[in-house]
Design an enzyme around this catalytic site. Structure first.
Site, short mmCIF file in Angstrom:
data_model
loop_
_atom_site.label_atom_id
_atom_site.label_comp_id
_atom_site.label_asym_id
_atom_site.label_seq_id
_atom_site.Cartn_x
_atom_site.Cartn_y
_atom_site.Cartn_z
N ASP A 8 0.88 -1.26 0.09
CA ASP A 8 -0.01 0.09 0.01
C ASP A 8 0.99 1.24 0.09
O ASP A 8 2.08 1.34 0.60
CB ASP A 8 -1.06 -0.08 1.19
CG ASP A 8 -2.17 0.85 0.91
OD1 ASP A 8 -2.86 0.60 -0.16
OD2 ASP A 8 -2.37 1.97 1.67
N GLY A 19 -1.09 9.27 -10.94
CA GLY A 19 -1.10 9.89 -9.51
C GLY A 19 -0.71 11.20 -9.29
O GLY A 19 -0.91 12.26 -10.15
P1 IMP Z 1 -1.40 2.21 -4.37
O1 IMP Z 1 -1.55 1.86 -2.95
O2 IMP Z 1 0.14 1.80 -4.96
O3 IMP Z 1 -2.55 1.93 -5.17
O4 IMP Z 1 -1.32 3.71 -3.94
C1 IMP Z 1 -2.64 4.81 -3.48
C2 IMP Z 1 -2.44 5.98 -4.22
O5 IMP Z 1 -1.14 6.75 -3.80
C3 IMP Z 1 -2.52 5.98 -5.94
O6 IMP Z 1 -3.66 5.81 -6.15
C4 IMP Z 1 -1.83 7.36 -5.88
O7 IMP Z 1 -2.99 8.57 -5.80
C5 IMP Z 1 -0.74 7.63 -4.78
N1 IMP Z 1 0.49 7.13 -5.36
C6 IMP Z 1 1.16 6.00 -4.75
N2 IMP Z 1 2.37 5.76 -5.27
C7 IMP Z 1 2.50 6.75 -6.09
C8 IMP Z 1 3.53 7.25 -7.27
O8 IMP Z 1 4.49 6.74 -7.26
N3 IMP Z 1 3.54 8.24 -7.66
C9 IMP Z 1 2.26 9.13 -7.68
N4 IMP Z 1 1.20 8.87 -6.97
C10 IMP Z 1 1.30 7.68 -6.19
#
Ligand code: IMP
Length: 196
Positions: free
Chosen positions: A68, A149
């Protein structure tokens, strides 16, 4: 040895599989026929990684890891944090999330932030957490088209480009996710070596 990665993201799964010794096989949620959208209801990034890994271990009995990630902004007391994906609303809209972030940051001159990834591995009745962090700053005008993101507004410390102006390979070397994955790979590789 088979390990479930609690994800259906084929890119992430392939990337990790490539880095592991061939004796360790990564299975996706689809591979184990888990079609449930595992609820991510914890209040921390660590908590959500644990929730997902525990769901698989408890319901399917597999060795499993889950990840996460989120963006933590200092003047916003760590927000959006665990709410990064849905900061501006339920529909997970990157453009709206960035707009809201820049609006929320307007009253502040400090824009220090960090991305964080936690990987939770459940193995042989024990839980191992691997944390990757990259510090940086939020800029006022988005730049770049790579990535996803908040990448267009995040400039990592010691660099001039945003994550969205870097190639995937450049970003992976310094990113929160890259650092956490490297710790996981090193751990699993060492374990495999000890057992062989
Ligand atoms: P996840 O847990 O990897 O799905 O990340 C959750 C959310 O955090 C994503 O939907 C993005 O909004 C933000 N996020 C996580 N990692 C990144 C990254 O490497 N670049 C930009 N946004 C990120």
């Amino acid at each position: 040895m088979k390990i479930v990665f609690a994800s259906n993201n084929k890119n992430k799964i392939n990337e990790i599989q490539q880095m592991l010794p061939k004796e360790i096989e990564i299975l996706s949620l689809e591979d184990i026929k888990c079609f449930v959208d595992i609820p991510e209801t914890a209040t921390t990034i660590e908590g959500n990684a644990q929730l997902k890994a525990n769901y698989i271990t408890e319901n399917f009995g597999y060795t499993c890891f889950a990840d996460d990630s989120g963006l933590e902004v200092n003047p916003l007391d760590g927000a959006p944090g665990v709410h990064s994906a849905r900061y501006a609303g339920e529909e997970k809209d990157d453009v709206k999330n960035i707009e809201k972030l820049l609006t929320d940051l307007k009253p502040f001159s400090n824009a220090k932030a960090n991305f964080k990834t936690v990987i939770c591995l459940n193995l042989n009745g024990q839980q191992h957490l691997f944390t990757g962090i990259v510090n940086g700053e939020i800029i006022k005008q988005p730049r770049g088209t790579q990535g996803f993101g908040y990448d267009p507004v995040f400039v990592p410390e010691g660099f001039e480009n945003t994550f969205a102006e870097m190639t995937m390979e450049e970003k992976a070397i310094i990113s929160h996710r890259g650092k956490a994955v490297k710790q996981l790979i090193d751990f699993l590789t060492k374990m495999q070596f000890q057992n062989s």
